[in-house]
Enzyme design. Structure first.
Site, PDB file in Angstrom:
ATOM      1  N   ARG A 233       0.979  -1.332  -0.390  1.00 29.36           N
ATOM      2  CA  ARG A 233       0.097   0.367  -0.066  1.00 29.36           C
ATOM      3  C   ARG A 233       0.800   1.571   0.168  1.00 29.36           C
ATOM      4  O   ARG A 233       1.876   1.433   0.756  1.00 29.36           O
ATOM      5  CB  ARG A 233      -1.176   0.304   0.794  1.00 29.36           C
ATOM      6  CG  ARG A 233      -2.082  -0.986   1.288  1.00 29.36           C
ATOM      7  CD  ARG A 233      -2.950  -0.605   0.472  1.00 29.36           C
ATOM      8  NE  ARG A 233      -4.149  -1.717   0.497  1.00 29.36           N
ATOM      9  CZ  ARG A 233      -4.330  -2.484  -1.162  1.00 29.36           C
ATOM     10  NH1 ARG A 233      -3.426  -2.998  -1.427  1.00 29.36           N
ATOM     11  NH2 ARG A 233      -5.147  -3.089  -0.400  1.00 29.36           N
TER      12      ARG A 233
ATOM     13  N   GLU B 278      -2.498   8.614  -3.650  1.00 28.78           N
ATOM     14  CA  GLU B 278      -2.762   8.007  -5.097  1.00 28.78           C
ATOM     15  C   GLU B 278      -4.802   7.900  -5.420  1.00 28.78           C
ATOM     16  O   GLU B 278      -6.040   7.921  -4.788  1.00 28.78           O
ATOM     17  CB  GLU B 278      -3.025   6.220  -4.108  1.00 28.78           C
ATOM     18  CG  GLU B 278      -3.349   5.108  -5.556  1.00 28.78           C
ATOM     19  CD  GLU B 278      -3.010   4.158  -5.140  1.00 28.78           C
ATOM     20  OE1 GLU B 278      -3.856   2.836  -5.197  1.00 28.78           O
ATOM     21  OE2 GLU B 278      -1.952   3.333  -3.954  1.00 28.78           O
TER      22      GLU B 278
ATOM     23  N   HIS C 100      -1.418   0.917  -9.189  1.00 34.14           N
ATOM     24  CA  HIS C 100      -2.186  -0.279  -8.733  1.00 34.14           C
ATOM     25  C   HIS C 100      -3.439  -1.317  -9.883  1.00 34.14           C
ATOM     26  O   HIS C 100      -4.670  -1.448  -9.447  1.00 34.14           O
ATOM     27  CB  HIS C 100      -3.403   0.913  -7.414  1.00 34.14           C
ATOM     28  CG  HIS C 100      -3.444  -0.137  -6.320  1.00 34.14           C
ATOM     29  ND1 HIS C 100      -4.116   0.655  -5.240  1.00 34.14           N
ATOM     30  CD2 HIS C 100      -3.664  -1.416  -6.051  1.00 34.14           C
ATOM     31  CE1 HIS C 100      -3.904  -0.452  -4.355  1.00 34.14           C
ATOM     32  NE2 HIS C 100      -3.680  -1.536  -4.614  1.00 34.14           N
TER      33      HIS C 100
END
Length: 308
Positions: free
Chosen positions: A224, A252, A271
């Protein structure tokens, strides 16, 4: 009981369910398919953020939240009493492990510069050759869970050596504790981070972590974004001393004007490590199994606990 799922294709992938189970499509929390009463089992959308947890207050009969993601950081600590949170551990092992292998090879073999040269119609042999190689590298996997095991299996044929790290040491399995990282990082050519985001792992990749990595080493973050301190990444990677492959960032999405975009030694993907075509069949196989366990009063798999 009612079960809400976020994908139209999911119903056919669940398998046979017990009588009395009604499955409804709930793609958008702003458009509920029916009254929320009697919803006992909810599958939120894949990669749903903290905003999705607001719906929890509207589901008085909810007993299970089954995530489609391996990470549960957006949900942990927000689940009401009496509700069990389950992640999708195992569903993303192959996809994420494949992404890590691809990212490592892309960085070591210079695919980034070569792709740019292709766009310019330039035969750039002299600009990159000879490239680095994976054979003989020392790989440190931080996060010795199921994805870490899948990655190890896929990297083993490349003639690399492994060091595995978990929250606590497991000497019988050859797994080191996270407290040993200061001594392990200087001996790693490639550091792959696969930990969940918790209070203990937030900011794990900081200035000291990066400074301990040897010159020319490659950092791969498939965990993450907040597991790394972005300011530390920018400062260290801007020197050119290290390389990185990042599938996750903080923030993000990464803003277009962020300095990470401009660094030639950094590979960034949006991602996508777990977003593969096999995701839904694997994910809904797990969901179907979980619904059957719940309906039969059996213990659920993948209940979320702290650690990695």
């Amino acid at each position: 009981m009612k079960v809400w799922i976020p994908h139209r294709a999911g119903h056919a992938l669940l398998g046979e369910l017990p009588s009395g189970v009604t499955v409804e499509l709930m793609e958008d929390p702003d458009r509920l398919p029916s009254a929320p009463a009697d919803v006992r089992f909810w599958v939120p959308p894949f990669l749903a953020g903290p905003a999705a947890t607001a719906l929890l207050a509207e589901l008085p009969d909810l007993r299970v939240v089954q995530l489609l993601s391996a990470g549960a950081d957006a949900w942990a600590g927000r689940i009401p009493a009496g509700v069990t949170l389950c992640d999708a551990r195992g569903v993303h092992d192959s996809g994420t492990a494949e992404w890590v292998v691809a990212a490592i090879l892309s960085q070591l073999r210079g695919f980034g510069p070569l792709a740019l040269a292709q766009a310019r119609r330039e035969w750039a042999y002299d600009a990159v050759a000879p490239t680095d190689e994976l054979a003989g590298k020392r790989v440190l996997i931080v996060g010795a869970g199921s994805i870490g095991a899948a990655l190890q299996a896929r990297l083993a044929p490349f003639e690399v050596t492994f060091t595995l790290v978990a929250r606590t040491a497991r000497p019988a399995e050859g797994v080191h504790g996270v407290d040993e990282l200061p001594a392990l990082l200087p001996e790693a050519d490639i550091v792959v981070v696969l930990v969940p985001l918790t209070d203990q792992t937030r900011g794990l990749i900081d200035e000291k972590f990066l400074a301990a990595m040897p010159d020319g080493a490659l950092l791969v973050n498939a965990a993450r974004g907040p597991v790394a301190r972005t300011s530390a990444l920018v400062a260290e990677l801007s020197t050119g001393r290290l390389r990185a492959a990042l599938d996750v960032t903080d923030p993000e999405p990464l803003p277009a004007d962020h300095p990470l975009w401009e660094l030639p030694n950094v590979l960034i993907t949006p991602h996508v490590a777990g977003s593969v075509r096999g995701l839904l069949p694997r994910a809904y196989r797990l969901v179907g199994d979980q619904v059957r366990r719940f309906a039969a009063g059996e213990p659920l798999a993948n209940t979320v606990v702290d650690g990695y």
